[in-house]
Design a protein around this motif. Structure first.
Motif, PDB file in Angstrom:
ATOM      1  N   SER A 131      -3.376  -9.310  -0.561  1.00  0.00           N
ATOM      2  CA  SER A 131      -2.951  -8.154  -1.113  1.00  0.00           C
ATOM      3  C   SER A 131      -1.763  -6.612  -1.016  1.00  0.00           C
ATOM      4  O   SER A 131      -1.119  -6.662  -1.589  1.00  0.00           O
ATOM      5  CB  SER A 131      -4.159  -7.932  -2.024  1.00  0.00           C
ATOM      6  N   VAL A 132      -2.723  -6.001  -0.243  1.00  0.00           N
ATOM      7  CA  VAL A 132      -2.811  -4.904   0.226  1.00  0.00           C
ATOM      8  C   VAL A 132      -0.451  -4.616   0.636  1.00  0.00           C
ATOM      9  O   VAL A 132      -0.270  -4.600   0.349  1.00  0.00           O
ATOM     10  CB  VAL A 132      -3.459  -3.956   0.877  1.00  0.00           C
ATOM     11  N   HIS A 133      -0.760  -6.087   1.574  1.00  0.00           N
ATOM     12  CA  HIS A 133       0.329  -6.441   2.694  1.00  0.00           C
ATOM     13  C   HIS A 133       1.629  -6.428   1.467  1.00  0.00           C
ATOM     14  O   HIS A 133       2.443  -5.587   0.866  1.00  0.00           O
ATOM     15  CB  HIS A 133       0.063  -7.646   3.615  1.00  0.00           C
ATOM     16  N   LYS A 134       0.796  -7.139   0.224  1.00  0.00           N
ATOM     17  CA  LYS A 134       2.248  -7.550  -0.463  1.00  0.00           C
ATOM     18  C   LYS A 134       3.126  -6.152  -1.405  1.00  0.00           C
ATOM     19  O   LYS A 134       4.507  -6.612  -1.757  1.00  0.00           O
ATOM     20  CB  LYS A 134       2.555  -8.818  -1.620  1.00  0.00           C
ATOM     21  N   ALA A 135       1.871  -5.437  -2.030  1.00  0.00           N
ATOM     22  CA  ALA A 135       2.080  -4.425  -2.715  1.00  0.00           C
ATOM     23  C   ALA A 135       2.728  -3.157  -1.685  1.00  0.00           C
ATOM     24  O   ALA A 135       3.829  -2.667  -2.216  1.00  0.00           O
ATOM     25  CB  ALA A 135       0.586  -3.617  -2.340  1.00  0.00           C
ATOM     26  N   TRP A 136       1.809  -3.481  -0.654  1.00  0.00           N
ATOM     27  CA  TRP A 136       2.931  -1.923   0.751  1.00  0.00           C
ATOM     28  C   TRP A 136       4.541  -2.289   0.828  1.00  0.00           C
ATOM     29  O   TRP A 136       5.018  -1.639   0.270  1.00  0.00           O
ATOM     30  CB  TRP A 136       2.521  -1.883   1.594  1.00  0.00           C
ATOM     31  N   GLU A 137       4.521  -3.944   0.752  1.00  0.00           N
ATOM     32  CA  GLU A 137       6.243  -4.204   0.579  1.00  0.00           C
ATOM     33  C   GLU A 137       6.599  -3.827  -0.925  1.00  0.00           C
ATOM     34  O   GLU A 137       7.936  -3.562  -0.526  1.00  0.00           O
ATOM     35  CB  GLU A 137       6.264  -6.058   1.150  1.00  0.00           C
ATOM     36  N   GLN A 138       6.040  -4.338  -1.383  1.00  0.00           N
ATOM     37  CA  GLN A 138       6.815  -4.126  -2.856  1.00  0.00           C
ATOM     38  C   GLN A 138       7.567  -2.585  -3.392  1.00  0.00           C
ATOM     39  O   GLN A 138       7.719  -1.836  -3.808  1.00  0.00           O
ATOM     40  CB  GLN A 138       6.183  -4.697  -4.532  1.00  0.00           C
ATOM     41  N   LEU A 139       6.213  -1.821  -2.863  1.00  0.00           N
ATOM     42  CA  LEU A 139       6.565  -0.264  -3.252  1.00  0.00           C
ATOM     43  C   LEU A 139       7.364   0.274  -1.879  1.00  0.00           C
ATOM     44  O   LEU A 139       7.977   1.331  -2.004  1.00  0.00           O
ATOM     45  CB  LEU A 139       5.170   0.543  -2.940  1.00  0.00           C
ATOM     46  N   LYS A 140       7.600  -0.652  -0.971  1.00  0.00           N
ATOM     47  CA  LYS A 140       9.184  -0.179   0.323  1.00  0.00           C
ATOM     48  C   LYS A 140       8.919   0.811   0.583  1.00  0.00           C
ATOM     49  O   LYS A 140       9.714   1.817   0.828  1.00  0.00           O
ATOM     50  CB  LYS A 140      10.305  -0.176  -1.072  1.00  0.00           C
ATOM     51  N   LEU A 141       7.530   0.941   1.029  1.00  0.00           N
ATOM     52  CA  LEU A 141       7.293   2.094   1.868  1.00  0.00           C
ATOM     53  C   LEU A 141       6.896   1.664   3.761  1.00  0.00           C
ATOM     54  O   LEU A 141       6.613   0.519   4.114  1.00  0.00           O
ATOM     55  CB  LEU A 141       5.791   2.293   1.389  1.00  0.00           C
ATOM     56  N   PRO A 142       8.124   2.330   4.334  1.00  0.00           N
ATOM     57  CA  PRO A 142       7.592   1.962   5.815  1.00  0.00           C
ATOM     58  C   PRO A 142       6.365   2.147   6.345  1.00  0.00           C
ATOM     59  O   PRO A 142       5.405   2.431   5.622  1.00  0.00           O
ATOM     60  CB  PRO A 142       8.257   3.457   6.641  1.00  0.00           C
ATOM     61  N   ALA A 143       6.261   0.233   6.996  1.00  0.00           N
ATOM     62  CA  ALA A 143       4.822  -0.138   7.444  1.00  0.00           C
ATOM     63  C   ALA A 143       3.785   1.718   8.298  1.00  0.00           C
ATOM     64  O   ALA A 143       2.604   1.798   8.621  1.00  0.00           O
ATOM     65  CB  ALA A 143       4.887  -0.966   8.347  1.00  0.00           C
ATOM     66  N   GLU A 144       3.915   2.381   9.165  1.00  0.00           N
ATOM     67  CA  GLU A 144       4.129   3.244  10.191  1.00  0.00           C
ATOM     68  C   GLU A 144       3.074   3.807   9.393  1.00  0.00           C
ATOM     69  O   GLU A 144       2.473   4.329   9.435  1.00  0.00           O
ATOM     70  CB  GLU A 144       5.150   4.377  10.739  1.00  0.00           C
ATOM     71  N   LEU A 145       4.052   4.012   7.606  1.00  0.00           N
ATOM     72  CA  LEU A 145       2.824   5.137   6.904  1.00  0.00           C
ATOM     73  C   LEU A 145       1.185   4.284   6.673  1.00  0.00           C
ATOM     74  O   LEU A 145       0.471   6.127   6.685  1.00  0.00           O
ATOM     75  CB  LEU A 145       3.412   5.444   5.996  1.00  0.00           C
TER      76      LEU A 145
END
Length: 88
Positions: free
Chosen positions: A10-24
């Motif tokens: 869920s966290v992974h999918k939400a982070w992708e949808q928010l279009k934020l860099p993984a490094e952050l």
């Protein structure tokens, strides 16, 4: 699907949808804070937000509702933006 796996996906999918860099996520140590969750007949539902000490992306202003449907093994998320308000 187990609780930890559901939360991770869920966290992974939400982070992708928010279009934020993984490094952050690693740099600011964002942590999911679960507000509520339910489990009925293999289906799961959860609401959470991402919290960080310093939140340069203002990700904490989003509440994420995640749903896992067991019979077709699908995971969907809804993202809600919170607006500041005054309480009286």
């Amino acid at each position: 699907m187990q609780d930890k796996e559901f939360l991770y996906q869920s966290v992974h999918k939400a982070w992708e949808q928010l279009k934020l860099p993984a490094e952050l996520m690693d740099q600011y140590r964002y942590q999911p804070r679960v507000v509520w969750q339910s489990y009925i007949a293999g289906n799961r539902k959860m609401m959470f937000f991402l919290d960080a000490f310093k939140d340069p992306c203002h990700v904490g202003n989003f509440y994420i509702e995640s749903t896992f449907v067991a019979h077709d093994r699908s995971l969907s998320i809804d993202i809600y933006r919170l607006h500041s308000h005054n309480s009286y």
